[in-house]
Enzyme design. Structure first.
Site, PDB file in Angstrom:
ATOM      1  CD  GLU A  31      58.473  53.781  12.405  1.00  0.00           C
ATOM      2  OE1 GLU A  31      58.144  53.146  13.753  1.00  0.00           O
ATOM      3  OE2 GLU A  31      59.351  53.552  12.153  1.00  0.00           O
ATOM      4  CE  LYS A 106      56.385  50.084  14.139  1.00  0.00           C
ATOM      5  NZ  LYS A 106      58.367  50.285  14.214  1.00  0.00           N
ATOM      6  CB  CYS A 167      58.153  50.426  11.049  1.00  0.00           C
ATOM      7  SG  CYS A 167      59.649  49.624  10.372  1.00  0.00           S
ATOM      8  CB  SER A 355      97.094  47.911   2.230  1.00  0.00           C
ATOM      9  OG  SER A 355      96.422  47.033   1.740  1.00  0.00           O
TER      10      SER A 355
END
Length: 710
Positions: A31, A106, A167, A355
């Site tokens: 897309e 779309k 999508c 750490s």
């Protein structure tokens, strides 16, 4: 932007060329593939989609594709934004032999979670309708076309019919796209996405495609981006081809490649056979017709006897879908995201305060995983990866350097630093050193007590009073302030070293600072605002402590790092308070809840959209066998109190790799307010009232508890 679009043009043409070389007659791309810097996505809309430049540059690129030799003799579907009647649409442009066949906009937009498509685009609401779109002169000069069909239509070739699904149209409850009537009109449909990675989520996407083609019949070509587009998301590729419910081809989910092409050979007639059912035929007979765009081209070879290449007769067999375990997804997704960010930011590497705890350990191992992926791609001859690695490592372009050893490459681009104080233990210092040696990072071990003491003395000089730790008789306020100043100074020191370490080593540029706060600590607010969790990027900021432990256990064997066993066995601690004979600081004790509980709270709050009371009612059922209703009530109230009062910290979170739906990062994902009434008086009162009258199943016999629940 011009440079970015040029890169996209090159990638598009490369993909078309590879597809043709492999015998493909239809090429489908992801897309909005023309517009974005590396991957077509909406994040750059503020710079692109709403400006006139975007429209101009998109058509310029399309004109070059139409005029290219690569795009001849093959049907291509290309994604770009199109302004139609002064409205911006997210479109597919389907082309063949320099001609535009159809512009398909779309119809359904993703507009929640990570997506805000409707900021920039308008959905096409005229279903099954087609209008005329007048083309710009730069396209007319190439192919002579003046206007083309624009709208909801299908492409009719000599041998099949092609539809498009974009999508979100795959995920909507009512799949109103050309595939919703696909069994009636289309035998071939392609789905284009910019779908991001989330742990354990690929299965859902694939099952939707398999289910649709199994029930309705058809050929489904799925294209998705792969990589980072400069934001918090990683687009996890996995291009595939599905035929009648069976996956016949699948691309990689995580890769450093710029272009990947997935090809399959299928028999179109298999679709007709699969659809030979009475119920489908009855529905198809009464379906409303789609507007068809006819093209004199066949996707199939034609007559059986006309096939010259015997390999064209070999159909692609059923493909066993590849699902990565969550531990593998953590090893690869954030690693690919970090590599894309590093090469595109043109910095010289990463720096992390190490750490000796499991969170900074996990972040460091992810960077090591990135180095493994880079060296693997380099050994396979990926020229782009080699070029990027040379530049990042400080080698000239014409150098013969090729990164083949992940530890050697890590030594060049990854810097770790243990920042100890008088409250640090020998064990964490040694674990940090051993891990750095195991993964090959350039390690620094320093003590920062002099800096902490200077700040503390400054405060005493100005105010006349000197704050003390709780262990030395100080108040809660003094104790917390002294912890926070250590944490904040680590952030300052981290940025100083990140900016100057390349210079110290005779190189140029600077390093990006990595944070290592997990999603559960962020949700609970268990970190100091502007401490060493404040960084440039955080690859684990949306990953739970539970999943991180599983990842470390996986990496111990997969990456041959036996040192990781010591991190798994260690009790999580901030080491910001003095260690005494009777007290050692522990994270879960400080938080008043376990990391496993935090993961549950996070999912109920965000994914299942629970408030305090509904969360309590769900947990009474789930936890009632080992906790009383009153105990569950106290845990839920404590969580919401801490979540609400620390909510302001979410506004300063380091941009994190998105991996969980319950990420509290409201810079991007969670747009809720950051000022809440932390006592929740109405909700907490109702919880207390109900908890007081509910039976305590935690003390009952299992059979009795089950009966009470029923």
């Amino acid at each position: 932007m011009t440079r970015a679009i040029s890169g996209n043009l090159e990638r598009i043409l490369t993909s078309i060329r590879i597809a043709k070389e492999r015998g493909a007659t239809l090429r489908v791309g992801p897309e909005l593939e023309i517009t974005s810097p590396n991957f077509p996505v909406k994040r750059h809309a503020v710079l692109t989609f709403e400006t006139g430049d975007t429209n101009l540059h998109s058509w310029e690129v399309l004109a070059k594709i139409l005029d290219s030799e690569e795009a001849q003799g093959i049907v291509c579907d290309v994604g770009m934004p199109v302004v139609h009647k002064n409205v911006i649409y997210n479109c597919r442009v389907i082309i063949y032999n320099s001609q535009i066949l159809l512009i398909r906009p779309k119809m359904w937009m993703a507009n929640d979670g990570n997506y805000r498509e409707m900021r920039w685009f308008t959905p096409w609401m005229k279903h099954r309708q087609v209008e005329e779109h007048f083309l710009p002169r730069i396209v007319h000069a190439v192919n002579g076309q003046t206007k083309v069909p624009f709208g909801d239509a299908v492409i009719s070739t000599i041998d099949t019919c092609i539809g498009v699904e974009l999508c979100e149209e795959l995920f909507t409850p009512s799949r109103y796209s050309s595939y919703s009537d696909g069994p009636r009109w289309c035998r071939d449909l392609h789905q284009l996405q910019w779908r991001h990675h989330e742990l354990r989520k690929l299965y859902r996407r694939i099952e939707l495609m398999k289910e649709a083609t199994m029930k309705l019949g058809g050929i489904y070509l799925y294209a998705n981006q792969q990589g980072c587009d400069g934001d918090r998301l990683y687009y996890d590729g996995c291009a595939m081809i599905v035929v009648n419910g069976q996956v016949v081809a699948q691309g990689s989910q995580f890769s450093l490649q710029d272009v990947e092409v997935v090809v399959a050979t299928i028999d179109i007639e298999d679709v007709r056979s699969h659809r030979a059912t009475s119920s489908r035929s009855n529905q198809a007979a009464g379906a409303e017709r789609y507007h068809r765009i006819e093209v004199e081209f066949a996707l199939s070879a034609g007559k059986f006897e006309d096939v010259k290449d015997i390999n064209a007769l070999v159909l692609s067999p059923r493909h066993e879908v590849r699902y990565h375990k969550p531990e593998e997804e953590i090893a690869m997704g954030p690693a690919c995201w970090l590599w894309d960010y590093l090469r595109r930011s043109r910095t010289q590497g990463y720096f992390i305060p190490l750490s000796g705890g499991i969170d900074s350990c996990a972040t460091s191992v992810i960077v090591y995983s990135m180095c493994r992926l880079v060296t693997e791609s380099a050994r396979n001859g990926d020229k782009q990866v080699i070029a990027d690695a040379r530049r990042i490592a400080g080698e000239p372009e014409d150098s013969a350097y090729i990164p083949i050893d992940p530890r050697e490459f890590a030594k060049r681009i990854f810097h770790t630093c243990y920042m100890g104080t008088e409250n640090s233990s020998i064990e964490t210092r040694q674990r940090a050193k051993d891990l750095a040696e195991a993964i090959g990072s350039y390690h620094i071990d320093l003590d920062m007590d002099a800096v902490v003491t200077a700040i503390r003395d400054l405060f005493a000089f100005v105010t006349g009073v000197k704050p003390q730790f709780r262990a030395h008789g100080g108040s809660a306020a003094e104790n917390l302030a002294l912890q926070n100043i250590q944490a904040r100074l680590r952030m300052v020191i981290a940025y100083l070293f990140a900016q100057l370490m390349p210079w110290v080593r005779g190189r140029y540029g600077g390093l990006l600072v990595l944070g290592s706060a997990n999603v559960d600590e962020s949700l609970r607010g268990y970190f100091t605002k502007y401490d060493c969790s404040s960084a440039d990027l955080n690859p684990i900021g949306a990953i739970s402590k539970t999943d991180l432990k599983r990842f470390i256990a996986y990496a111990q064997d997969a990456f041959d790092l036996p040192i990781l066993a010591k991190f798994l066995d260690a009790v999580p601690t901030a080491e910001l308070e003095p260690i005494t004979e009777t007290y050692v600081q522990a994270d879960e004790a400080d938080m008043g809840m376990t990391y496993d509980e935090l993961s549950v709270f996070g999912r109920l709050r965000k994914v299942e959209k629970c408030g305090p009371y509904s969360m309590f009612t769900k947990l009474v059922y789930e936890w009632g066998s080992f906790l009383s209703p009153v105990q569950i009530a106290e845990k839920v109230k404590h969580f919401f109190f801490e979540y609400a009062r620390n909510r302001h910290k979410m506004t300063t979170l380091t941009p994190s790799y998105h991996a969980e739906q319950y990420s509290p990062d409201d810079n991007r994902f969670d747009l809720r307010p950051f000022l809440y009434p932390s006592r929740f008086p109405w909700q907490f009162k109702k919880i207390d009232e109900v908890a007081a009258v509910l039976p305590d199943r935690s003390t009952m016999h299992p059979a009795e508890a089950k009966a009470k629940t029923a």
